[in-house]
Design a protein around this motif. Structure first.
Motif, short mmCIF file in Angstrom:
data_model
loop_
_atom_site.label_atom_id
_atom_site.label_comp_id
_atom_site.label_asym_id
_atom_site.label_seq_id
_atom_site.Cartn_x
_atom_site.Cartn_y
_atom_site.Cartn_z
N LEU A 513 20.49 37.95 -17.91
CA LEU A 513 20.57 37.24 -16.63
C LEU A 513 19.95 35.85 -16.71
O LEU A 513 20.50 34.88 -16.18
N ILE A 514 18.81 35.74 -17.39
CA ILE A 514 18.15 34.44 -17.55
C ILE A 514 19.03 33.49 -18.35
O ILE A 514 19.19 32.30 -18.03
N ASN A 515 19.66 34.02 -19.40
CA ASN A 515 20.55 33.18 -20.21
C ASN A 515 21.77 32.75 -19.40
O ASN A 515 22.27 31.63 -19.56
N ALA A 516 22.25 33.64 -18.53
CA ALA A 516 23.37 33.27 -17.66
C ALA A 516 22.98 32.13 -16.72
O ALA A 516 23.77 31.20 -16.50
N LEU A 517 21.76 32.17 -16.20
CA LEU A 517 21.27 31.08 -15.34
C LEU A 517 21.14 29.78 -16.13
O LEU A 517 21.47 28.70 -15.64
N ARG A 518 20.62 29.90 -17.34
CA ARG A 518 20.40 28.70 -18.16
C ARG A 518 21.72 28.01 -18.49
O ARG A 518 21.82 26.78 -18.46
N ILE A 519 22.76 28.79 -18.79
CA ILE A 519 24.04 28.22 -19.22
C ILE A 519 24.90 27.81 -18.03
O ILE A 519 25.64 26.83 -18.09
N SER A 558 11.17 28.35 -13.92
CA SER A 558 11.76 27.01 -13.88
C SER A 558 13.29 27.10 -13.82
O SER A 558 13.93 26.34 -13.09
N LEU A 559 13.87 28.03 -14.59
CA LEU A 559 15.32 28.20 -14.58
C LEU A 559 15.82 28.66 -13.21
O LEU A 559 16.87 28.24 -12.74
N ILE A 560 15.04 29.53 -12.57
CA ILE A 560 15.41 30.01 -11.23
C ILE A 560 15.40 28.86 -10.24
O ILE A 560 16.32 28.71 -9.42
N LEU A 561 14.36 28.02 -10.31
CA LEU A 561 14.27 26.87 -9.42
C LEU A 561 15.40 25.88 -9.67
O LEU A 561 15.98 25.32 -8.73
N THR A 562 15.71 25.66 -10.94
CA THR A 562 16.80 24.74 -11.28
C THR A 562 18.13 25.24 -10.74
O THR A 562 18.93 24.47 -10.19
N ALA A 563 18.38 26.54 -10.91
CA ALA A 563 19.63 27.13 -10.43
C ALA A 563 19.74 26.99 -8.91
O ALA A 563 20.79 26.63 -8.39
N ARG A 564 18.64 27.26 -8.20
CA ARG A 564 18.64 27.10 -6.74
C ARG A 564 18.89 25.63 -6.36
O ARG A 564 19.62 25.32 -5.41
N GLY A 565 18.35 24.71 -7.17
CA GLY A 565 18.52 23.29 -6.90
C GLY A 565 19.95 22.82 -7.01
O GLY A 565 20.33 21.81 -6.39
N HIS A 566 20.78 23.53 -7.77
CA HIS A 566 22.20 23.18 -7.89
C HIS A 566 23.00 23.58 -6.65
O HIS A 566 24.14 23.13 -6.49
N HIS A 567 22.40 24.41 -5.80
CA HIS A 567 23.13 24.91 -4.63
C HIS A 567 22.24 24.83 -3.39
O HIS A 567 22.00 25.84 -2.71
N PRO A 568 21.74 23.65 -3.05
CA PRO A 568 20.75 23.53 -1.97
C PRO A 568 21.29 23.93 -0.60
O PRO A 568 20.51 24.34 0.27
N ASP A 569 22.60 23.84 -0.40
CA ASP A 569 23.16 24.13 0.92
C ASP A 569 23.83 25.50 1.02
O ASP A 569 24.38 25.85 2.06
N ASP A 570 23.78 26.26 -0.09
CA ASP A 570 24.42 27.58 -0.10
C ASP A 570 23.46 28.61 0.51
O ASP A 570 22.40 28.89 -0.05
N ARG A 571 23.79 29.12 1.65
CA ARG A 571 22.88 30.01 2.38
C ARG A 571 22.60 31.31 1.62
O ARG A 571 21.46 31.80 1.61
N LEU A 572 23.64 31.89 0.99
CA LEU A 572 23.44 33.15 0.27
C LEU A 572 22.57 32.94 -0.96
O LEU A 572 21.71 33.78 -1.26
N VAL A 573 22.79 31.85 -1.69
CA VAL A 573 21.94 31.55 -2.84
C VAL A 573 20.49 31.40 -2.38
O VAL A 573 19.55 31.93 -2.97
#
Length: 653
Positions: A513-519, A558-573
């Motif tokens: 899962l972490i690798n999926a977030l990273r990629i 950090s990867l979790i924060l970065t992934a969330r940062g790519h979708h700042p307006d997505d309510r479900l994310v």
């Protein structure tokens, strides 16, 4: 009759009397069967029906030498007389009786030779549209050299006489007859298959029963298949199950039997070349009547179900005539499943059949037309058999799994899917083909649907053994492919939410899962699934939380924060991000990492951004409070970190 001398007389049979006669001119001995007919018209009709027997020439069928009509003075009746060869050999009935008396099993070689020769003979007759109508042990002859020969055929006019059936034919004779023959006076090549099954069952079990008990089990088989439990050979049990289907449409044809590996071995043993042959159209029939329209083509397909070339031709036609097929879904499904049943060994027929089913299911979704026949157990069982019989045919597997995925959207169908063991077969195929993404995608979607439709927990556990381990193993091979990764993460989400994870799977799943977030941090579908699965894993296992700290030498937080940062307006994310932080904050080992990454700043931003969305704002505020409490010297309340099967997690999907 004038040129035949009667040598001996046998006991009368079900449909007539048997005489041993000698030709006065040649001196050759023959068997002469005399069948009483109602009148001369019926006798002439029966004669016309029987004339085809004169041209039958097969080593396992007794030769017919002469047919004629005569008047029997003693009975004052018109008789159809049939003169056959007279091989001086025993009937199978006598041999069975001997084994029964001595409680002796038939040797395997005898059984194999019998089955091979009978299938060969019935296929020969089927190719010539000839029915036997009265197959039973007394009408099968056997030599010491293990040669079996069918004799004493019936005709439609004689066997179709209800009065004769009810008055003259004993119950002991009826037990060999198919249900539709006894009840409705209907005979077909499938009726002969039922009778062959009765003879085979008697051969296999005669050492266990006296004659009365043996006949009783043949009557019982017309109600249920319990007597087959005594057949220990899996191959023979399977064959008999195919032969004893109460519906003639679902019953095996002789060509279906030819396609079975066990029967092929029997055919080879008895020297038959049938296992390499295919049934062909009768003379004068050139092919499907495409010029006559859809209905005629479909009827032709059902009439010649056993002919592979016909099925392939019509299946291709159905793929082009999808609109017509949608108007006749039930009929098309019946024709397609019949083709699949009759040609289990043909990957081409199975593939085209899957393509037609997929086309119907897809079109039904787009037009809001749902036909129950598409989701029936027949369709599911034939898909399963196709996968099992052609486990290395990639195109077929891909299409079969696509159909299973579409079928699994139906809740009722899922019950049949679980009962028949489809999930185990899908997982088995995934393990055998982990690198083939065209198989992985529909397989994972199928698993998601199956669990999403709420199959019982006990059924889930039984059918999904090692599912998480398989999905994690396959996932490592496809991390660069976003489509495949999303499907795999979705499957993991269903498995975790249903508690179908073991402690040994947690570390590999977390790392995947972490690798999926990273990629794929910019892929919202992957991010949503990853966050939801992590919530459950972290909640149930400290190992998952620890693995999040430094996967591959980098910060998981950090990867979790970065992934969330790519979708700042997505309510479900955002919502699932907050749920994940809420679980992480309760883990002592992860707390310093959360503070170091300044997650509180991200949460403060979320509170402001979604202040008009009450649920998210409240969740973010609660999570922020929990993070801020990490600086409080008072210890926070911790979850039990030992692994346990979780309940369905209340997370947004």
């Amino acid at each position: 009759m004038e040129h035949y001398l009667v040598v001996d007389t046998m006991c009368p049979g079900s449909y007539g009397m048997i005489l041993f006669v000698k030709d006065k001119d040649s001196g050759l001995e023959h068997t002469l069967k005399k069948v009483e007919c109602l009148d001369e018209s019926r006798a002439n009709q029966a004669l016309r029906e029987a004339l085809c027997l004169i041209n039958v020439n097969h080593p396992n069928i007794v030769r017919y030498r002469e047919l004629f009509i005569s008047w029997d003075k003693s009975m004052s009746s018109v008789m159809l007389s049939m003169v056959m060869d007279c091989p001086c050999i025993s009937s199978l009935k006598a041999v069975i009786a001997s084994h029964r008396e001595q409680k002796e099993r038939f040797k395997n070689k005898v059984i194999h030779m019998f089955l091979g020769q009978m299938v060969d003979a019935l296929a020969y007759l089927d190719n010539r549209n000839i029915l036997h109508r009265n197959l039973k042990p007394s009408n099968i002859l056997m030599t010491d050299g293990l040669v079996f020969r069918i004799c004493d055929f019936g005709t439609a006019t004689v066997t179709g006489d209800r009065a004769k059936l009810q008055i003259r034919i004993k119950d002991s004779a009826k037990c060999w007859m198919a249900p539709e023959s006894v009840r409705l006076l209907q005979w077909s090549n499938k009726s002969d298959i039922w009778s062959l099954g009765c003879v085979l069952l008697d051969v296999l079990t005669c050492h266990m029963f006296d004659e009365e008990a043996s006949l009783s089990q043949l009557f019982l088989i017309k109600k249920d298949l319990i007597p087959l439990d005594r057949v220990m050979s899996k191959d023979l049990h399977k064959l008999l199950t195919m032969m004893f289907s109460h519906s003639p449409k679902k019953r095996a044809s002789v060509w279906m039997l030819v396609n079975e590996a066990f029967v092929k071995d029997c055919l080879i043993l008895c020297g038959s070349s049938l296992h390499t042959m295919k049934k062909t159209l009768p003379r004068g029939v050139t092919g499907p009547p495409f010029h006559e329209g859809f209905d005629s083509v479909l009827e032709f397909m059902m009439t010649y179900t056993d002919i592979e070339d016909v099925q392939l031709s019509v299946l291709s036609y159905l793929l082009k005539k999808d609109k017509n097929a949608l108007e006749r879904v039930s009929d098309v499904v019946e024709a397609v499943t019949s083709a699949m049943m009759s040609h289990t060994g043909s990957a081409c027929v199975q593939l085209k059949s899957c393509q037609v089913l997929q086309q119907l299911l897809t079109a039904g979704e787009h037009t809001s037309i749902e036909n129950s026949s598409l989701y029936g157990e027949d369709v599911i069982s034939h898909l399963l058999k196709a996968v099992q019989n052609h486990s290395k045919h990639v195109d077929l597997l891909v299409n079969a799994f696509q159909v299973l995925f579409l079928v699994s959207k139906n809740g009722k169908a899922c019950d049949s899917i679980v009962k028949l063991g489809c999930a185990q077969e899908v997982l088995k195929t995934l393990r055998a083909n982990p690198q083939k993404k065209d198989i992985v995608i529909p397989s994972c979607r199928f698993l998601w649907n199956l669990l999403a439709n709420g199959i019982p927990y006990t059924a889930s556990v039984e059918s999904m053994t090692s599912a998480a381990e398989t999905v994690c193993s396959v996932g490592e091979m496809h991390l660069q492919d976003a489509v495949v990764t999303e499907c795999l993460c979705a499957a993991l989400q269903s498995l975790t939410m249903h508690g179908l994870f073991e402690e040994k799977d947690v570390e590999n799943a977390t790392l995947l899962l972490i690798n999926a977030l990273r990629i794929h941090p910019n892929h919202s579908g992957i991010v949503k699934h990853v966050f939801i699965v992590m919530v459950t894993l972290v909640k149930c296992s400290e190992k998952a939380a620890l693995r999040l700290l430094t996967p591959n030498g980098e910060s998981g937080v950090s990867l979790i924060l970065t992934a969330r940062g790519h979708h700042p307006d997505d309510r479900l994310v955002t919502e699932n991000f907050c749920h994940l932080l809420n679980q992480l904050v309760q883990q002592d080992a992860v707390a310093p990492e959360l503070l170091a990454e300044s997650v509180q700043e991200e949460l403060e931003h979320i509170v402001k951004q979604f202040e008009s969305t009450t649920d998210i704002a409240l969740l973010a505020q609660e999570t922020l409070s929990n993070v801020m409490s990490l600086n409080n010297p008072e210890p926070a309340v911790k979850n039990n970190t030992s692994f346990q099967n979780p309940f369905r997690t209340h997370v947004s999907t």
